[in-house]
Design a protein around this motif. Structure first.
Motif, mmCIF file in Angstrom:
data_model
loop_
_atom_site.group_PDB
_atom_site.id
_atom_site.type_symbol
_atom_site.label_atom_id
_atom_site.label_comp_id
_atom_site.label_asym_id
_atom_site.label_seq_id
_atom_site.Cartn_x
_atom_site.Cartn_y
_atom_site.Cartn_z
ATOM 1 N N VAL A 262 0.810 -1.215 0.000
ATOM 2 C CA VAL A 262 0.000 0.000 0.000
ATOM 3 C C VAL A 262 0.845 1.268 0.000
ATOM 4 O O VAL A 262 0.301 2.365 -0.035
ATOM 5 N N SER A 263 2.177 1.157 0.059
ATOM 6 C CA SER A 263 3.042 2.340 0.020
ATOM 7 C C SER A 263 4.276 2.016 -0.792
ATOM 8 O O SER A 263 4.719 0.859 -0.851
ATOM 9 N N VAL A 264 4.841 3.046 -1.417
ATOM 10 C CA VAL A 264 6.013 2.873 -2.256
ATOM 11 C C VAL A 264 7.235 2.696 -1.376
ATOM 12 O O VAL A 264 7.530 3.562 -0.555
ATOM 13 N N PRO A 265 7.959 1.589 -1.510
ATOM 14 C CA PRO A 265 9.170 1.415 -0.700
ATOM 15 C C PRO A 265 10.211 2.450 -1.064
ATOM 16 O O PRO A 265 10.307 2.896 -2.206
ATOM 17 N N ASP A 266 11.012 2.844 -0.069
ATOM 18 C CA ASP A 266 12.085 3.810 -0.279
ATOM 19 C C ASP A 266 13.300 3.077 -0.825
ATOM 20 O O ASP A 266 13.851 2.203 -0.154
ATOM 21 N N PRO A 267 13.747 3.391 -2.053
ATOM 22 C CA PRO A 267 14.895 2.672 -2.605
ATOM 23 C C PRO A 267 16.189 2.956 -1.879
ATOM 24 O O PRO A 267 17.194 2.313 -2.136
ATOM 25 N N HIS A 268 16.235 3.931 -0.948
ATOM 26 C CA HIS A 268 17.465 4.235 -0.224
ATOM 27 C C HIS A 268 17.740 3.254 0.905
ATOM 28 O O HIS A 268 18.858 3.141 1.366
ATOM 29 N N THR A 269 16.688 2.585 1.395
ATOM 30 C CA THR A 269 16.843 1.812 2.606
ATOM 31 C C THR A 269 16.955 0.340 2.306
ATOM 32 O O THR A 269 16.578 -0.151 1.239
ATOM 33 N N ASP A 270 17.490 -0.375 3.278
ATOM 34 C CA ASP A 270 17.595 -1.817 3.173
ATOM 35 C C ASP A 270 16.253 -2.491 3.367
ATOM 36 O O ASP A 270 16.106 -3.673 3.105
ATOM 37 N N ASP A 271 15.243 -1.729 3.853
ATOM 38 C CA ASP A 271 13.932 -2.308 4.090
ATOM 39 C C ASP A 271 13.151 -2.463 2.806
ATOM 40 O O ASP A 271 12.040 -2.978 2.816
ATOM 41 N N ARG A 272 13.723 -2.020 1.682
ATOM 42 C CA ARG A 272 12.993 -2.078 0.423
ATOM 43 C C ARG A 272 12.655 -3.505 0.047
ATOM 44 O O ARG A 272 11.529 -3.815 -0.339
ATOM 45 N N ARG A 273 13.633 -4.390 0.198
ATOM 46 C CA ARG A 273 13.366 -5.769 -0.187
ATOM 47 C C ARG A 273 12.310 -6.388 0.700
ATOM 48 O O ARG A 273 11.424 -7.111 0.250
ATOM 49 N N GLN A 274 12.382 -6.067 2.004
ATOM 50 C CA GLN A 274 11.399 -6.608 2.928
ATOM 51 C C GLN A 274 10.011 -6.077 2.631
ATOM 52 O O GLN A 274 9.027 -6.798 2.701
ATOM 53 N N ALA A 275 9.899 -4.800 2.258
ATOM 54 C CA ALA A 275 8.595 -4.198 1.990
ATOM 55 C C ALA A 275 7.980 -4.764 0.725
ATOM 56 O O ALA A 275 6.789 -5.020 0.649
ATOM 57 N N TRP B 49 27.314 8.986 1.393
ATOM 58 C CA TRP B 49 26.745 7.675 1.686
ATOM 59 C C TRP B 49 25.600 7.813 2.681
ATOM 60 O O TRP B 49 25.613 8.690 3.539
ATOM 61 N N LYS B 50 24.634 6.907 2.553
ATOM 62 C CA LYS B 50 23.553 6.800 3.533
ATOM 63 C C LYS B 50 23.840 5.578 4.399
ATOM 64 O O LYS B 50 24.080 4.484 3.881
ATOM 65 N N TYR B 51 23.807 5.773 5.712
ATOM 66 C CA TYR B 51 24.091 4.673 6.633
ATOM 67 C C TYR B 51 22.797 4.249 7.340
ATOM 68 O O TYR B 51 21.971 5.112 7.648
ATOM 69 N N PRO B 52 22.563 2.948 7.560
ATOM 70 C CA PRO B 52 23.481 1.830 7.386
ATOM 71 C C PRO B 52 23.383 1.100 6.058
ATOM 72 O O PRO B 52 24.041 0.089 5.865
ATOM 73 N N SER B 53 22.552 1.567 5.126
ATOM 74 C CA SER B 53 22.398 0.855 3.855
ATOM 75 C C SER B 53 23.639 0.957 2.977
ATOM 76 O O SER B 53 23.843 0.133 2.079
ATOM 77 N N LEU B 54 24.477 1.991 3.214
ATOM 78 C CA LEU B 54 25.692 2.225 2.432
ATOM 79 C C LEU B 54 25.388 2.396 0.950
ATOM 80 O O LEU B 54 26.140 1.935 0.082
ATOM 81 N N THR B 55 24.265 3.032 0.659
ATOM 82 C CA THR B 55 23.960 3.398 -0.718
ATOM 83 C C THR B 55 24.482 4.801 -0.977
ATOM 84 O O THR B 55 24.523 5.644 -0.089
#
Length: 487
Positions: free
Chosen positions: A100-113, A422-428
């Protein structure tokens, strides 16, 4: 019957069996149907031109290793966000994912979402015995002509966080003649009073960010010496100057006068770090000296742990621990009472000059290795554990954390001479800045935490706006929070 009329009639009934004018050749075009025999009223369409894998390759990019993330394009681009939204929409409609929401591609939670509902069966057999009453907030109108489901409508209505734009062009460039191209020196620092100190040859110059005026603080050429490091104290009133002959001079920036000259080192002083009224200095003689500028010079602590030149020094935000890096590839952590290091990290394969303590998570330390290593590494100094690492592809010269967000900037030398955010902790990677033609050996952050200045052997200082003042959600500075964020 007329032959031409018969040919037109047969063409209408079965156009495949009617010979063409060009030698009665059969159609071999890719656009013709693969069905070559008459099959009654059955219609078997061709799917040769269909591409059912449109944008589904984005689902595979979640399986990339951390070392491959830095090779990807900027994740904050609009096209990347649109691709993520489209992939989520397809999963809703084809797999019933219920996103129901667009995952944030910056975070590691994207795959989980995106994959949170991947375990659902493709085909489900249910009997709807009761229809939920129409609700404008939770249900699609029964009179809607849209083929999308309720979840997909929520997905499309979900707010889109605007992409942060980081200018790829410096907003100011200053000439810095005689700025040395030496990896082991630290010749640029930015004070709390918005004064930039730069060591150029045998002189130290002060540049005011408010008035753009330049003043010369000192000239060591009269003593046959040169500047090897500069460092402001926390209040921005005193600047320490390390010299090639091993002296550490304390200068009053406002009055333009030298307060003291400290001896003790037998070689050049390339690294300095203030801790309140205490000053730590690292030298090529492999010794770290800690002295209180208010006491006689004899009251000093000698820290001996490195086997080669000390090139990096940083005190933790709580003023309890000192991190030191050396040309012996070692990263050491000292406390304020012991003469021996309390922790030692030996994972780097080259000199460790780039050191930075996180202001957001207690005990989090970042370090970068030289040309033979090229890695960013993160450590939990509370437990002595290694957390994460990533290969940057270039020599790591400097590191600095943002004061407002959980991001950090790194400057690099051989061979790309670039600046990475860099964005931490995703290191993107949030941004990649280029412009220096030599190694980006020097880095300092403005007192408001929004801009940085970089210096290189190309004898230029470049000012960049890389960090936003918008403060993120306040984070707990506890070890529990530290371990929670890296899962």
């Amino acid at each position: 019957m007329d032959q031409e009329y018969e040919r037109r009639l047969l063409r209408q009934i079965n156009p495949q069996n009617v010979p063409t004018e060009a030698g009665h050749a059969k159609c071999v075009s890719a656009t013709c149907s693969p069905v070559s025999v008459k099959s009654g009223d059955r219609f078997i369409p061709t799917r040769a031109g269909s591409n059912w894998s449109i944008n589904f390759h984005y689902a595979n990019e979640n399986c990339r290793s951390p070392n491959q993330n830095h090779k990807a394009k900027d994740a904050s681009s609009d096209s990347s966000k649109d691709a993520v939204a489209y992939a989520a929409l397809l999963r809703n409609e084809l797999l019933g994912a219920g996103i129901v929401s667009v995952p944030d591609p910056h975070t590691d939670d994207r795959r989980q979402a995106v994959l949170s509902h991947a375990s659902h069966s493709l085909f489900r057999y249910t009997v709807h015995t009761k229809r939920v009453p129409f609700d404008s907030d939770n249900e699609v109108s029964p009179y809607s002509l849209s083929p999308l489901s309720n979840k997909s409508h929520k997905l499309l209505r979900s707010p889109r966080k605007p992409a942060r734009k980081i200018s790829k062009i410096p907003f100011k460039v200053l000439d810095a003649p005689e700025l040395q191209d030496d990896f082991y020196l630290n010749l640029v620092d930015w004070s709390a009073g918005n004064l930039l100190s730069v060591g150029l040859g045998a002189c130290v110059y002060l540049w005011s960010a408010c008035t753009s005026q330049v003043t010369r603080l000192c000239d060591l050429s009269v003593d046959g010496d040169s500047v090897t490091s500069v460092c402001w104290n926390e209040r921005g009133s005193l600047v320490a100057v390390g010299t090639h002959k091993g002296y550490v001079q304390i200068w009053d920036a406002a009055g333009g006068r030298k307060l003291s000259s400290l001896e003790g080192h037998s070689a050049r002083v390339g690294a300095l770090a203030w801790n309140g009224e205490q000053l730590s200095s690292g030298s090529r003689d492999r010794v770290i000296l800690q002295r209180d500028v208010r006491t006689p010079p004899s009251a000093e602590r000698r820290l001996q742990g490195h086997r080669q030149e000390v090139c990096g020094l940083k005190w933790s935000p709580d003023h309890q621990h000192l991190a030191s890096g050396g040309n012996d590839n070692k990263l050491l952590v000292w406390n304020s009472s012991s003469l021996l290091p309390v922790q030692q990290y030996s994972d780097h394969l080259a000199a460790v000059k780039a050191i930075a303590w996180s202001p957001h998570q207690h005990g989090l330390l970042a370090s970068g290795g030289g040309t033979a290593d090229r890695c960013l590494r993160f450590w939990n100094t509370l437990t002595g554990q290694a957390l994460q690492s990533t290969d940057t592809g270039s020599q790591v010269c400097n590191l600095a954390w943002s004061k407002h967000a959980n991001e950090l900037v790194s400057t690099h030398g051989y061979s790309q001479n670039q600046i990475l955010v860099w964005k931490y902790p995703s290191l993107t990677q949030v941004a990649k800045l280029t412009g220096h033609s030599y190694r980006v050996l020097y880095l300092a952050v403005s007192p408001d935490g929004e801009a940085i200045v970089t210096g290189a052997g190309d004898e230029t200082l470049r000012f960049w706006n890389v960090f936003s003042k918008t403060r993120c959600t306040k984070e707990s500075k506890s070890v529990l929070n530290l371990f929670t964020r890296i899962r």
